[in-house]
Design a protein around this motif. Structure first.
Motif, mmCIF file in Angstrom:
data_model
loop_
_atom_site.group_PDB
_atom_site.id
_atom_site.type_symbol
_atom_site.label_atom_id
_atom_site.label_comp_id
_atom_site.label_asym_id
_atom_site.label_seq_id
_atom_site.Cartn_x
_atom_site.Cartn_y
_atom_site.Cartn_z
ATOM 1 N N MET A 289 0.919 -1.063 -0.008
ATOM 2 C CA MET A 289 -0.042 -0.050 -0.020
ATOM 3 C C MET A 289 0.961 1.134 0.103
ATOM 4 O O MET A 289 0.209 2.445 -0.364
ATOM 5 N N THR A 290 2.104 1.248 0.039
ATOM 6 C CA THR A 290 3.023 2.277 0.211
ATOM 7 C C THR A 290 4.127 2.214 -0.867
ATOM 8 O O THR A 290 4.002 2.901 -1.968
ATOM 9 N N ASP A 291 5.145 1.478 -0.778
ATOM 10 C CA ASP A 291 6.467 1.573 -1.589
ATOM 11 C C ASP A 291 5.679 0.703 -3.056
ATOM 12 O O ASP A 291 6.076 1.342 -4.012
ATOM 13 N N ALA A 292 4.804 0.038 -2.958
ATOM 14 C CA ALA A 292 4.277 -0.585 -4.205
ATOM 15 C C ALA A 292 3.032 -0.172 -4.671
ATOM 16 O O ALA A 292 2.089 -0.749 -5.315
ATOM 17 N N GLU A 293 2.696 0.996 -4.161
ATOM 18 C CA GLU A 293 1.049 1.368 -4.256
ATOM 19 C C GLU A 293 0.769 1.419 -5.595
ATOM 20 O O GLU A 293 -0.158 1.113 -6.151
ATOM 21 N N GLU A 294 1.661 2.294 -6.604
ATOM 22 C CA GLU A 294 1.109 2.271 -7.826
ATOM 23 C C GLU A 294 1.150 1.063 -8.794
ATOM 24 O O GLU A 294 0.173 0.583 -9.311
ATOM 25 N N LEU A 295 2.117 0.201 -8.155
ATOM 26 C CA LEU A 295 2.105 -1.323 -9.026
ATOM 27 C C LEU A 295 0.623 -1.920 -8.717
ATOM 28 O O LEU A 295 -0.002 -2.527 -9.646
ATOM 29 N N ILE A 296 0.354 -2.133 -7.316
ATOM 30 C CA ILE A 296 -0.711 -2.701 -6.973
ATOM 31 C C ILE A 296 -2.255 -2.023 -7.538
ATOM 32 O O ILE A 296 -3.098 -2.739 -8.136
ATOM 33 N N ARG A 297 -2.112 -0.684 -7.539
ATOM 34 C CA ARG A 297 -3.201 -0.081 -7.738
ATOM 35 C C ARG A 297 -3.516 -0.236 -9.431
ATOM 36 O O ARG A 297 -4.654 -0.510 -9.943
ATOM 37 N N MET A 298 -2.465 -0.131 -10.344
ATOM 38 C CA MET A 298 -2.607 -0.370 -11.451
ATOM 39 C C MET A 298 -2.807 -1.625 -11.943
ATOM 40 O O MET A 298 -3.778 -1.842 -12.857
ATOM 41 N N ARG A 299 -2.508 -2.737 -11.291
ATOM 42 C CA ARG A 299 -2.977 -3.993 -11.737
ATOM 43 C C ARG A 299 -4.341 -4.173 -11.222
ATOM 44 O O ARG A 299 -4.911 -4.882 -12.104
ATOM 45 N N GLU B 292 0.478 -0.566 -19.376
ATOM 46 C CA GLU B 292 1.808 0.081 -19.653
ATOM 47 C C GLU B 292 2.265 0.740 -18.343
ATOM 48 O O GLU B 292 3.271 0.861 -17.904
ATOM 49 N N TYR B 293 1.215 1.463 -17.570
ATOM 50 C CA TYR B 293 1.523 2.014 -16.138
ATOM 51 C C TYR B 293 2.001 1.142 -15.453
ATOM 52 O O TYR B 293 2.734 1.179 -14.394
ATOM 53 N N GLU B 294 1.335 -0.269 -15.229
ATOM 54 C CA GLU B 294 1.789 -1.404 -14.448
ATOM 55 C C GLU B 294 3.083 -1.726 -14.949
ATOM 56 O O GLU B 294 4.092 -1.942 -13.705
ATOM 57 N N ARG B 295 3.455 -2.044 -16.009
ATOM 58 C CA ARG B 295 4.826 -2.373 -16.442
ATOM 59 C C ARG B 295 5.853 -1.344 -15.969
ATOM 60 O O ARG B 295 7.017 -1.631 -15.309
ATOM 61 N N ASP B 296 5.748 -0.155 -16.065
ATOM 62 C CA ASP B 296 6.445 0.737 -15.601
ATOM 63 C C ASP B 296 6.705 0.885 -14.028
ATOM 64 O O ASP B 296 7.813 1.215 -13.681
ATOM 65 N N ALA B 297 5.597 0.813 -13.474
ATOM 66 C CA ALA B 297 5.465 0.751 -11.868
ATOM 67 C C ALA B 297 6.606 -0.390 -11.548
ATOM 68 O O ALA B 297 7.378 -0.199 -10.585
ATOM 69 N N LEU B 298 6.394 -1.826 -12.222
ATOM 70 C CA LEU B 298 7.080 -2.818 -11.845
ATOM 71 C C LEU B 298 8.760 -2.702 -12.101
ATOM 72 O O LEU B 298 9.436 -2.860 -11.360
ATOM 73 N N ALA B 299 8.824 -1.953 -13.186
ATOM 74 C CA ALA B 299 10.186 -1.528 -13.730
ATOM 75 C C ALA B 299 11.095 -0.751 -12.561
ATOM 76 O O ALA B 299 12.234 -1.021 -12.235
ATOM 77 N N ASP B 300 10.151 0.293 -12.003
ATOM 78 C CA ASP B 300 10.865 1.109 -11.118
ATOM 79 C C ASP B 300 11.081 0.406 -9.866
ATOM 80 O O ASP B 300 12.338 0.593 -9.441
#
Length: 223
Positions: free
Chosen positions: A150-160, A183-191
């Motif tokens: 919910m914090t460090d990986a917030e964008e990844l989980i939200r986009m998924r 694409e947003y999910e892939r970018d968040a994972l890459a980050d």
């Protein structure tokens, strides 16, 4: 700091849907399950438990994380100040060693089976075992619950979660919008993988494939 409830509200707001409360929760949980076996800097840790003479199996009552371990990086036993690594073996190997009635000694091997650590030989003394591992973070239930998803990986989980909702719940969504979400999910994972590589190495970046293939003890689930 974000929490479970905050993420639910943000997803509902971004979708413009206040009628998907249960579906959003399920999508968030599915997103976490998708990535919880992946190594990130926030789901690796170390911990210890103590052996008990005559006890070969160790579970949640000995160390709460044991049932949630995904991968072992190192398992070591302290022998009066000297650290010795334990080798991971399969169930048949451990059965052979521990089948000798009354035989106990300082463990040299371990097996992970039925979400427990089994030591071989059966411990003869109280010793400290140190574990380094990747593990599943505690499950989220209440809206105020939070963890790194919910914090460090917030964008990844939200986009998924949003992609899941687009495909499996809302459905009437353009292919372009779904592709953009992916694409947003892939970018968040890459980050996250980039930050993990920087935090866990000497500064040399590694690819996602190299990260997932990193040496370590793979969980042996049994036969």
């Amino acid at each position: 700091m974000s929490d479970y409830g905050t993420m639910q509200s943000r997803i509902a707001d971004e979708l413009g849907r206040a009628d998907l409360t249960d579906q959003i929760k399920k999508a968030i949980q599915s997103a976490i399950k998708k990535y919880e076996r992946q190594r990130f800097y926030f789901n690796t840790t170390t911990a210890t438990f103590s052996t008990v003479p005559g006890q070969e199996y160790y579970g949640a009552s000995d160390l709460a994380d044991i049932p949630n371990i995904v991968q072992f990086d190192a398992v070591e036993i302290d022998l009066d100040g000297v650290s010795r690594p334990l080798g991971q073996r399969d169930v048949a190997f451990t059965n052979d060693i521990n089948s000798i009635a009354g035989f106990m000694a300082d463990p040299e091997y371990f097996t992970y089976y039925q979400q427990q650590i089994r030591l071989a030989p059966v411990p003869s003394l109280a010793r400290t075992v140190k574990l380094s591992y990747v593990y599943r973070l505690p499950a989220l239930s209440e809206n105020e619950d939070t963890n790194a998803w919910m914090t460090d990986a917030e964008e990844l989980i939200r986009m998924r979660a949003k992609c899941d909702l687009f495909v499996n719940v809302i459905r009437d969504v353009s292919a372009q919008e779904i592709a953009l979400c992916r694409e947003y999910e892939r970018d968040a994972l890459a980050d996250l993988l980039r930050e993990t590589a920087l935090r866990m190495s000497s500064g040399k970046l590694r690819t996602e494939t190299e990260l997932t293939a990193r040496s370590g003890f793979l969980i042996v689930r049994g036969y």
